[in-house]
Design a protein around this motif. Structure first.
Motif, PDB file in Angstrom:
ATOM      1  N   VAL A 199       0.836  -1.201   0.000  1.00 19.21           N
ATOM      2  CA  VAL A 199       0.000   0.000   0.000  1.00 19.21           C
ATOM      3  C   VAL A 199       0.873   1.253   0.000  1.00 19.21           C
ATOM      4  N   HIS A 200       1.986   1.200   0.712  1.00 21.95           N
ATOM      5  CA  HIS A 200       2.910   2.337   0.711  1.00 21.95           C
ATOM      6  C   HIS A 200       3.397   2.630  -0.706  1.00 21.95           C
ATOM      7  N   ARG A 201       3.637   1.578  -1.474  1.00 18.79           N
ATOM      8  CA  ARG A 201       4.096   1.774  -2.855  1.00 18.79           C
ATOM      9  C   ARG A 201       2.962   2.242  -3.768  1.00 18.79           C
TER      10      ARG A 201
ATOM     11  N   ALA B 105      -3.190  -9.374  -0.746  1.00 17.83           N
ATOM     12  CA  ALA B 105      -4.058 -10.529  -0.485  1.00 17.83           C
ATOM     13  C   ALA B 105      -5.022 -10.261   0.668  1.00 17.83           C
ATOM     14  N   SER B 106      -4.600  -9.451   1.634  1.00 21.12           N
ATOM     15  CA  SER B 106      -5.511  -9.090   2.724  1.00 21.12           C
ATOM     16  C   SER B 106      -6.730  -8.349   2.186  1.00 21.12           C
ATOM     17  N   GLY B 107      -6.500  -7.493   1.204  1.00 22.60           N
ATOM     18  CA  GLY B 107      -7.613  -6.777   0.596  1.00 22.60           C
ATOM     19  C   GLY B 107      -8.564  -7.707  -0.133  1.00 22.60           C
ATOM     20  N   ASP B 108      -8.010  -8.709  -0.816  1.00 25.08           N
ATOM     21  CA  ASP B 108      -8.870  -9.687  -1.489  1.00 25.08           C
ATOM     22  C   ASP B 108      -9.771 -10.389  -0.478  1.00 25.08           C
ATOM     23  N   ARG B 109      -9.186 -10.777   0.641  1.00 23.71           N
ATOM     24  CA  ARG B 109      -9.974 -11.472   1.669  1.00 23.71           C
ATOM     25  C   ARG B 109     -11.003 -10.529   2.289  1.00 23.71           C
ATOM     26  N   LEU B 110     -10.611  -9.293   2.564  1.00 24.91           N
ATOM     27  CA  LEU B 110     -11.547  -8.348   3.166  1.00 24.91           C
ATOM     28  C   LEU B 110     -12.721  -8.075   2.233  1.00 24.91           C
ATOM     29  N   ARG B 111     -12.450  -7.897   0.952  1.00 25.74           N
ATOM     30  CA  ARG B 111     -13.546  -7.665   0.006  1.00 25.74           C
ATOM     31  C   ARG B 111     -14.474  -8.873  -0.060  1.00 25.74           C
ATOM     32  N   ASP B 112     -13.903 -10.071   0.039  1.00 23.41           N
ATOM     33  CA  ASP B 112     -14.740 -11.271   0.085  1.00 23.41           C
ATOM     34  C   ASP B 112     -15.588 -11.277   1.351  1.00 23.41           C
ATOM     35  N   TRP B 113     -14.996 -10.930   2.472  1.00 23.48           N
ATOM     36  CA  TRP B 113     -15.767 -10.857   3.719  1.00 23.48           C
ATOM     37  C   TRP B 113     -16.932  -9.880   3.581  1.00 23.48           C
TER      38      TRP B 113
ATOM     39  N   GLU C 205     -14.410  -2.639  -7.576  1.00 20.71           N
ATOM     40  CA  GLU C 205     -15.013  -1.407  -8.098  1.00 20.71           C
ATOM     41  C   GLU C 205     -15.796  -0.679  -7.008  1.00 20.71           C
ATOM     42  N   VAL C 206     -16.577  -1.424  -6.243  1.00 18.31           N
ATOM     43  CA  VAL C 206     -17.338  -0.817  -5.147  1.00 18.31           C
ATOM     44  C   VAL C 206     -16.404  -0.420  -4.007  1.00 18.31           C
ATOM     45  N   PHE C 207     -15.488  -1.309  -3.666  1.00 13.02           N
ATOM     46  CA  PHE C 207     -14.597  -1.082  -2.525  1.00 13.02           C
ATOM     47  C   PHE C 207     -13.792   0.203  -2.686  1.00 13.02           C
ATOM     48  N   TYR C 208     -13.350   0.482  -3.904  1.00 20.35           N
ATOM     49  CA  TYR C 208     -12.517   1.659  -4.137  1.00 20.35           C
ATOM     50  C   TYR C 208     -13.307   2.872  -4.642  1.00 20.35           C
ATOM     51  N   ASP C 209     -14.612   2.797  -4.573  1.00 19.86           N
ATOM     52  CA  ASP C 209     -15.449   3.943  -4.938  1.00 19.86           C
ATOM     53  C   ASP C 209     -15.664   4.786  -3.688  1.00 19.86           C
ATOM     54  N   GLU C 210     -14.933   5.884  -3.579  1.00 22.03           N
ATOM     55  CA  GLU C 210     -15.017   6.717  -2.378  1.00 22.03           C
ATOM     56  C   GLU C 210     -16.409   7.275  -2.150  1.00 22.03           C
ATOM     57  N   ALA C 211     -17.204   7.367  -3.187  1.00 27.29           N
ATOM     58  CA  ALA C 211     -18.572   7.840  -3.013  1.00 27.29           C
ATOM     59  C   ALA C 211     -19.397   6.860  -2.186  1.00 27.29           C
ATOM     60  N   GLN C 212     -18.941   5.600  -2.131  1.00 24.33           N
ATOM     61  CA  GLN C 212     -19.680   4.572  -1.401  1.00 24.33           C
ATOM     62  C   GLN C 212     -18.948   4.071  -0.162  1.00 24.33           C
ATOM     63  N   VAL C 213     -17.640   3.917  -0.256  1.00 22.96           N
ATOM     64  CA  VAL C 213     -16.863   3.301   0.821  1.00 22.96           C
ATOM     65  C   VAL C 213     -15.688   4.201   1.192  1.00 22.96           C
ATOM     66  N   ALA C 214     -15.592   4.544   2.465  1.00 17.85           N
ATOM     67  CA  ALA C 214     -14.429   5.257   2.993  1.00 17.85           C
ATOM     68  C   ALA C 214     -13.479   4.244   3.623  1.00 17.85           C
ATOM     69  N   ILE C 215     -12.186   4.468   3.465  1.00 20.98           N
ATOM     70  CA  ILE C 215     -11.176   3.603   4.081  1.00 20.98           C
ATOM     71  C   ILE C 215     -10.223   4.503   4.854  1.00 20.98           C
TER      72      ILE C 215
ATOM     73  N   SER D   9      -5.365 -10.682   7.246  1.00 22.25           N
ATOM     74  CA  SER D   9      -4.047 -11.186   6.859  1.00 22.25           C
ATOM     75  C   SER D   9      -4.026 -12.714   6.806  1.00 22.25           C
ATOM     76  N   TRP D  10      -3.126 -13.248   5.981  1.00 23.53           N
ATOM     77  CA  TRP D  10      -2.925 -14.700   5.941  1.00 23.53           C
ATOM     78  C   TRP D  10      -2.500 -15.220   7.306  1.00 23.53           C
ATOM     79  N   ARG D  11      -1.896 -14.364   8.123  1.00 24.31           N
ATOM     80  CA  ARG D  11      -1.470 -14.800   9.452  1.00 24.31           C
ATOM     81  C   ARG D  11      -2.651 -15.210  10.330  1.00 24.31           C
ATOM     82  N   ASN D  12      -3.849 -14.770   9.973  1.00 21.84           N
ATOM     83  CA  ASN D  12      -5.032 -15.107  10.765  1.00 21.84           C
ATOM     84  C   ASN D  12      -5.823 -16.275  10.186  1.00 21.84           C
ATOM     85  N   THR D  13      -5.250 -16.985   9.224  1.00 23.72           N
ATOM     86  CA  THR D  13      -5.944 -18.148   8.664  1.00 23.72           C
ATOM     87  C   THR D  13      -6.211 -19.192   9.742  1.00 23.72           C
ATOM     88  N   GLY D  14      -5.249 -19.400  10.617  1.00 21.39           N
ATOM     89  CA  GLY D  14      -5.452 -20.341  11.722  1.00 21.39           C
ATOM     90  C   GLY D  14      -6.562 -19.890  12.649  1.00 21.39           C
ATOM     91  N   TRP D  15      -6.629 -18.590  12.909  1.00 22.40           N
ATOM     92  CA  TRP D  15      -7.703 -18.042  13.751  1.00 22.40           C
ATOM     93  C   TRP D  15      -9.059 -18.350  13.124  1.00 22.40           C
TER      94      TRP D  15
END
Length: 232
Positions: free
Chosen positions: A59-61, A69-77, A83-93, A185-191
């Protein structure tokens, strides 16, 4: 203040945040070891807030939140596409730390810088208070937003216990639904394997609430009545 005035106030504040160099020029601990690059996505119309921890190296880059990959999982959640996730008119991050905080000796990301919350968060959420739904990712985001909304009493000693309390947290406010989530994160797959109720019980409710919020926003844009509620 008029809507145009509110938008101007928000845009001015966002410009200040994106130019911030406090973690280099006036740090609260060791200075940021690289050039600041504040990353956040907000508009005056977004009804869903993703409140996260801090940017990582990708993200820094990229200058774009959750481009990994964390973003892929979050969008799935959340049940939304990019397109929706990065539409600032709908979603703030809005992360608790706007800049990548660096890494420790083991190569793990450091916690969010404290300068951001101290300098900017209260001002930002005073300028942009109204969200239907808040996705609070990680302990720092949960602590800040639950305190801001008067829900500190629903925090539990650990992240797992707080996420397990999601039903009570979700129902606590009349106009805003807050969901506490672990980091994707993939680190939380076990969780996730150890807590199957998260995917079986929490995520369907989260997706349904997000879909309803997006539908309300579409109704407003199309000039149709919002059948449900105002935000607070």
């Amino acid at each position: 203040m008029t809507q145009a005035g509110d938008r101007g106030r928000l845009e001015g504040l966002l410009a200040e945040i994106r130019a911030c160099r406090a973690c280099v020029e006036a740090p609260l601990r060791a200075p940021l070891p690289h050039e600041p690059r504040p990353v956040l996505h907000v508009s005056s119309t977004s009804r869903i807030l993703v409140a996260s921890q801090a940017p990582g190296t990708k993200v820094h880059r990229s200058g774009r939140s959750f481009t990994d990959a964390s973003g892929d999982r979050l969008r799935d959640w959340m049940g939304v596409d990019a397109e929706v996730f990065y539409d600032e008119a709908q979603v703030a991050i809005v992360a608790m730390g706007f800049c990548f905080p660096g890494q420790d000796a083991n190569g793990s990301d450091l916690p969010p810088r404290r300068e951001c919350a101290a300098l900017w968060h209260d001002r930002l959420f005073a300028a942009r208070p109204g969200f239907d739904l808040i996705v609070a990712v990680g302990r720092a985001a949960q602590a800040y937003h639950m305190k801001r909304l008067g829900l500190s009493g629903l925090m539990r000693p650990g992240l797992t216990e707080t996420v397990q309390n999601w039903r009570e947290i979700r129902a606590a406010l009349p106009h805003t639904r807050l969901y506490p989530l672990p980091h994707p994160s993939w680190r939380n797959t076990g969780w996730l394997r150890r807590h199957p109720w998260f995917e079986a019980e929490l995520l369907p409710e989260l997706r349904a609430d997000i879909a309803a919020s997006l539908d309300r926003a579409r109704r407003v844009c199309e000039g149709r009545p919002d059948k449900n509620r105002e935000t607070a």
